[in-house]
Design a protein around this motif. Structure first.
Motif, PDB file in Angstrom:
ATOM      1  N   GLY A  72       0.058  66.089  24.635  1.00  0.00           N
ATOM      2  CA  GLY A  72      -0.583  65.393  23.532  1.00  0.00           C
ATOM      3  C   GLY A  72      -1.997  65.871  23.245  1.00  0.00           C
ATOM      4  O   GLY A  72      -2.655  65.349  22.342  1.00  0.00           O
ATOM      5  N   GLY A  73      -2.440  66.843  24.015  1.00  0.00           N
ATOM      6  CA  GLY A  73      -3.734  67.467  23.752  1.00  0.00           C
ATOM      7  C   GLY A  73      -4.887  66.968  24.592  1.00  0.00           C
ATOM      8  O   GLY A  73      -6.029  67.400  24.405  1.00  0.00           O
ATOM      9  N   GLN A  74      -4.600  66.062  25.540  1.00  0.00           N
ATOM     10  CA  GLN A  74      -5.687  65.541  26.357  1.00  0.00           C
ATOM     11  C   GLN A  74      -5.849  66.339  27.652  1.00  0.00           C
ATOM     12  O   GLN A  74      -4.883  66.838  28.231  1.00  0.00           O
ATOM     13  N   TYR A  75      -7.078  66.437  28.071  1.00  0.00           N
ATOM     14  CA  TYR A  75      -7.435  67.063  29.343  1.00  0.00           C
ATOM     15  C   TYR A  75      -7.303  65.977  30.406  1.00  0.00           C
ATOM     16  O   TYR A  75      -7.958  64.941  30.331  1.00  0.00           O
ATOM     17  N   VAL A  76      -6.449  66.195  31.402  1.00  0.00           N
ATOM     18  CA  VAL A  76      -6.105  65.138  32.347  1.00  0.00           C
ATOM     19  C   VAL A  76      -6.879  65.296  33.655  1.00  0.00           C
ATOM     20  O   VAL A  76      -6.721  66.287  34.379  1.00  0.00           O
ATOM     21  N   VAL A  77      -7.727  64.308  33.934  1.00  0.00           N
ATOM     22  CA  VAL A  77      -8.435  64.235  35.207  1.00  0.00           C
ATOM     23  C   VAL A  77      -7.757  63.166  36.056  1.00  0.00           C
ATOM     24  O   VAL A  77      -7.515  62.053  35.589  1.00  0.00           O
ATOM     25  N   CYS A  78      -7.432  63.507  37.288  1.00  0.00           N
ATOM     26  CA  CYS A  78      -6.700  62.593  38.164  1.00  0.00           C
ATOM     27  C   CYS A  78      -7.597  62.063  39.275  1.00  0.00           C
ATOM     28  O   CYS A  78      -8.203  62.829  40.026  1.00  0.00           O
ATOM     29  N   TYR A  79      -7.641  60.748  39.361  1.00  0.00           N
ATOM     30  CA  TYR A  79      -8.485  60.038  40.318  1.00  0.00           C
ATOM     31  C   TYR A  79      -7.853  60.005  41.701  1.00  0.00           C
ATOM     32  O   TYR A  79      -6.676  59.706  41.855  1.00  0.00           O
ATOM     33  N   ILE A  80      -8.666  60.309  42.729  1.00  0.00           N
ATOM     34  CA  ILE A  80      -8.273  60.084  44.119  1.00  0.00           C
ATOM     35  C   ILE A  80      -9.461  59.469  44.849  1.00  0.00           C
ATOM     36  O   ILE A  80     -10.608  59.655  44.449  1.00  0.00           O
TER      37      ILE A  80
END
Length: 263
Positions: A72-80
């Motif tokens: 969908g065009g979003q830059y995905v940052v994943c929380y840990i």
């Protein structure tokens, strides 16, 4: 047999090429630069915006969901969480083997960062999970145990823990970059001079609330390198005008609200 060996080698080389291509593709995505908008989903409150970047929880998000966001065009940052053992995570008991004391958060325990080399395999597994799911970057939280000294790790002080914290975060950055991921510095404001060249963006909580300590100005180092700085305040105290002038893309949450509001 010779033909079979050749075919096997070809398949193996193909898989290796695909892996390299995947890393190269992730690294070729746009960087999180100054002015990047964002959506904050990871911390449990509603955010109806659709920013260029979206911050989600790694372990509760499926690979399909990450792919959907990315497509969908979003830059995905994943929380840990890289600094606490959380009792709702699947690897909680493994993490607790290296935990120190209760943190200020319910169900969370500070990791003993003097032993980070002993538990780094658990954190590496999380970073690898982020890469496998297709995340573009990671947000390692709770990397500020050193600030609490003996309140986090019995018998230690802020000064004695400082270098452990720096070394641990640098290792995470190196590990993330090797997998083609970007990495953000969460809070840990005092260590910005030591870590600015290792980190790709920053996320801050409440620097405007503590404006008397001029915390927000510490992010000038990120601004000068055109790296995105994202911030939140848990009340409406503070100025959106200040946030923009400081290069911080800030969200607010009113005290009794469950929604983030963009500045």
């Amino acid at each position: 047999m010779y033909s079979s060996i050749i075919q096997t080698l070809a398949v193996a080389i193909g898989f290796a090429a695909c892996s390299v291509d995947a890393v190269a593709l992730r690294r070729s995505t746009k960087k999180l630069t100054q002015g990047t908008t964002w959506t904050l989903e990871a911390w449990g409150y509603d955010d109806t915006s659709k920013g260029d970047m979206i911050d989600i929880d790694l372990q509760t998000s499926s690979k399909d969901y990450v792919e959907k966001l990315s497509d969908g065009g979003q830059y995905v940052v994943c929380y840990i969480s890289a600094g606490t053992a959380e009792d709702w995570r699947g690897d909680f008991l493994d993490m607790m083997n290296f935990a120190a004391r209760d943190s200020r958060y319910p169900g969370e325990y500070w990791m003993n960062i003097t032993r980070w080399q002993e538990f780094k395999h658990l954190i590496k597994a999380r970073i690898e999970e982020a890469a496998d799911k297709g995340c573009h970057g990671i947000e390692p939280d709770n990397t500020d145990a050193y600030e609490y000294g003996s309140m986090a790790i019995t018998g230690e002080s802020r000064e004695s823990l400082r270098q452990y914290q720096i070394d641990y975060i640098r290792w995470m950055a190196k590990t993330a970059h090797a997998l083609g991921l970007q990495i953000g510095l969460k809070n840990t404001v005092d260590l910005i001079p030591d870590l600015i060249d290792n980190m790709d963006f920053a996320i801050n909580e409440s620097c405007a609330k503590y404006s008397e300590n001029d915390y927000c100005s510490n992010y000038d180092a990120f601004v000068k390198q055109d790296k995105a700085v994202f911030g939140v305040e848990y009340s409406t105290k503070g100025s959106c005008t200040d946030a923009m002038s400081e290069g911080i893309m800030r969200k607010y949450k009113n005290m009794n609200s469950n929604k983030w509001v963009d500045c």
